[in-house]
Design a protein around this motif. Sequence first.
Motif, PDB file in Angstrom:
ATOM      1  N   GLY A  69      -6.662 -14.449  -2.968  1.00  0.00           N
ATOM      2  CA  GLY A  69      -6.650 -12.995  -2.837  1.00  0.00           C
ATOM      3  C   GLY A  69      -7.988 -12.450  -3.282  1.00  0.00           C
ATOM      4  N   VAL A  70      -8.256 -11.222  -2.904  1.00  0.00           N
ATOM      5  CA  VAL A  70      -9.535 -10.584  -3.216  1.00  0.00           C
ATOM      6  C   VAL A  70      -9.276  -9.184  -3.753  1.00  0.00           C
ATOM      7  N   VAL A  71     -10.052  -8.806  -4.748  1.00  0.00           N
ATOM      8  CA  VAL A  71     -10.074  -7.427  -5.223  1.00  0.00           C
ATOM      9  C   VAL A  71     -11.395  -6.830  -4.758  1.00  0.00           C
ATOM     10  N   LEU A  72     -11.331  -5.723  -4.035  1.00  0.00           N
ATOM     11  CA  LEU A  72     -12.537  -5.009  -3.619  1.00  0.00           C
ATOM     12  C   LEU A  72     -12.866  -4.013  -4.726  1.00  0.00           C
ATOM     13  N   ALA A  73     -13.888  -4.326  -5.507  1.00  0.00           N
ATOM     14  CA  ALA A  73     -14.242  -3.522  -6.680  1.00  0.00           C
ATOM     15  C   ALA A  73     -15.178  -2.386  -6.300  1.00  0.00           C
ATOM     16  N   ALA A  74     -14.755  -1.165  -6.595  1.00  0.00           N
ATOM     17  CA  ALA A  74     -15.542   0.031  -6.308  1.00  0.00           C
ATOM     18  C   ALA A  74     -15.689   0.865  -7.573  1.00  0.00           C
ATOM     19  N   ALA A  75     -16.612   1.793  -7.547  1.00  0.00           N
ATOM     20  CA  ALA A  75     -16.842   2.642  -8.721  1.00  0.00           C
ATOM     21  C   ALA A  75     -15.604   3.455  -9.056  1.00  0.00           C
ATOM     22  N   GLY A  76     -14.960   4.009  -8.044  1.00  0.00           N
ATOM     23  CA  GLY A  76     -13.793   4.844  -8.276  1.00  0.00           C
ATOM     24  C   GLY A  76     -14.180   6.302  -8.414  1.00  0.00           C
ATOM     25  N   SER A  77     -13.190   7.147  -8.284  1.00  0.00           N
ATOM     26  CA  SER A  77     -13.416   8.583  -8.320  1.00  0.00           C
ATOM     27  C   SER A  77     -12.074   9.270  -8.538  1.00  0.00           C
ATOM     28  N   ARG A  78     -12.122  10.494  -9.004  1.00  0.00           N
ATOM     29  CA  ARG A  78     -10.887  11.292  -9.086  1.00  0.00           C
ATOM     30  C   ARG A  78     -10.579  11.952  -7.743  1.00  0.00           C
ATOM     31  N   ALA A 133     -10.562   7.216  -2.896  1.00  0.00           N
ATOM     32  CA  ALA A 133      -9.586   6.135  -3.031  1.00  0.00           C
ATOM     33  C   ALA A 133      -9.067   5.705  -1.665  1.00  0.00           C
ATOM     34  N   VAL A 134      -8.854   6.655  -0.771  1.00  0.00           N
ATOM     35  CA  VAL A 134      -8.410   6.334   0.587  1.00  0.00           C
ATOM     36  C   VAL A 134      -9.474   5.508   1.302  1.00  0.00           C
ATOM     37  N   ASP A 135     -10.743   5.876   1.130  1.00  0.00           N
ATOM     38  CA  ASP A 135     -11.837   5.147   1.756  1.00  0.00           C
ATOM     39  C   ASP A 135     -11.896   3.705   1.249  1.00  0.00           C
ATOM     40  N   THR A 136     -11.756   3.523  -0.058  1.00  0.00           N
ATOM     41  CA  THR A 136     -11.792   2.177  -0.619  1.00  0.00           C
ATOM     42  C   THR A 136     -10.604   1.358  -0.121  1.00  0.00           C
ATOM     43  N   ALA A 137      -9.427   1.959  -0.050  1.00  0.00           N
ATOM     44  CA  ALA A 137      -8.239   1.260   0.465  1.00  0.00           C
ATOM     45  C   ALA A 137      -8.442   0.872   1.925  1.00  0.00           C
ATOM     46  N   ARG A 138      -9.047   1.752   2.710  1.00  0.00           N
ATOM     47  CA  ARG A 138      -9.327   1.463   4.118  1.00  0.00           C
ATOM     48  C   ARG A 138     -10.316   0.300   4.228  1.00  0.00           C
ATOM     49  N   SER A 139     -11.340   0.309   3.385  1.00  0.00           N
ATOM     50  CA  SER A 139     -12.318  -0.786   3.399  1.00  0.00           C
ATOM     51  C   SER A 139     -11.673  -2.101   2.977  1.00  0.00           C
ATOM     52  N   ALA A 140     -10.746  -2.049   2.027  1.00  0.00           N
ATOM     53  CA  ALA A 140     -10.021  -3.253   1.604  1.00  0.00           C
ATOM     54  C   ALA A 140      -9.203  -3.808   2.768  1.00  0.00           C
ATOM     55  N   ALA A 141      -8.569  -2.930   3.533  1.00  0.00           N
ATOM     56  CA  ALA A 141      -7.784  -3.379   4.684  1.00  0.00           C
ATOM     57  C   ALA A 141      -8.688  -3.999   5.752  1.00  0.00           C
ATOM     58  N   LEU A 142      -9.857  -3.408   5.971  1.00  0.00           N
ATOM     59  CA  LEU A 142     -10.809  -3.970   6.937  1.00  0.00           C
ATOM     60  C   LEU A 142     -11.308  -5.341   6.482  1.00  0.00           C
ATOM     61  N   VAL A 197      -6.255  -8.257   0.251  1.00  0.00           N
ATOM     62  CA  VAL A 197      -7.357  -7.590  -0.446  1.00  0.00           C
ATOM     63  C   VAL A 197      -6.819  -6.283  -1.013  1.00  0.00           C
ATOM     64  N   LEU A 198      -6.938  -6.128  -2.323  1.00  0.00           N
ATOM     65  CA  LEU A 198      -6.516  -4.895  -2.985  1.00  0.00           C
ATOM     66  C   LEU A 198      -7.737  -4.169  -3.532  1.00  0.00           C
ATOM     67  N   PRO A 199      -7.738  -2.844  -3.464  1.00  0.00           N
ATOM     68  CA  PRO A 199      -8.835  -2.105  -4.095  1.00  0.00           C
ATOM     69  C   PRO A 199      -8.676  -2.084  -5.605  1.00  0.00           C
ATOM     70  N   GLY A 200      -9.792  -2.076  -6.298  1.00  0.00           N
ATOM     71  CA  GLY A 200      -9.812  -1.930  -7.748  1.00  0.00           C
ATOM     72  C   GLY A 200     -10.977  -1.038  -8.116  1.00  0.00           C
ATOM     73  N   HIS A 201     -10.813  -0.232  -9.157  1.00  0.00           N
ATOM     74  CA  HIS A 201     -11.838   0.744  -9.510  1.00  0.00           C
ATOM     75  C   HIS A 201     -12.324   0.566 -10.939  1.00  0.00           C
ATOM     76  N   ALA A 202     -13.598   0.876 -11.128  1.00  0.00           N
ATOM     77  CA  ALA A 202     -14.186   0.820 -12.468  1.00  0.00           C
ATOM     78  C   ALA A 202     -13.864   2.077 -13.264  1.00  0.00           C
TER      79      ALA A 202
END
Length: 135
Positions: free
Chosen positions: A15-24, A29-38, A48-53
Amino acid sequence: AGAARRAAAPHRTGGVVLAAAGSRDSDAAVDTARSAALLSARLGGVPVLPGHASGSGPTVPEAVRALAALGHDRIAVASYFTAPGRFAAQCASAAPGLAAAPLGAHPAVARLVLRRYEQALASAPLSHPAATVGV
């Protein structure tokens, strides 16, 4: 991420975690989730699951734990950062296995930025003559 795909091939345990900076901002968050799906699709269905710093969750460690809870024992962290720094290092250190370097140093990123710049120039011509400044 490619290593997770190779590791997952025989038993689908990667499995993979797509690590992004994150935001409120929920759009981020939708963009990161979409990129994880791609990325998952590009890797042939490896989860692939998104994860945020920072910002809204899940955090990278939470995403790693979620994949482990689903039975994935070979988890990599893919960087969704353009440059090294505190967040990229923090996310990489949460990886139980492989962690990718930030994207910014990759030549494909420079080509993409240049292509987008050229597209912007072509679609929005300057309304006034460009000035050149000697340095």
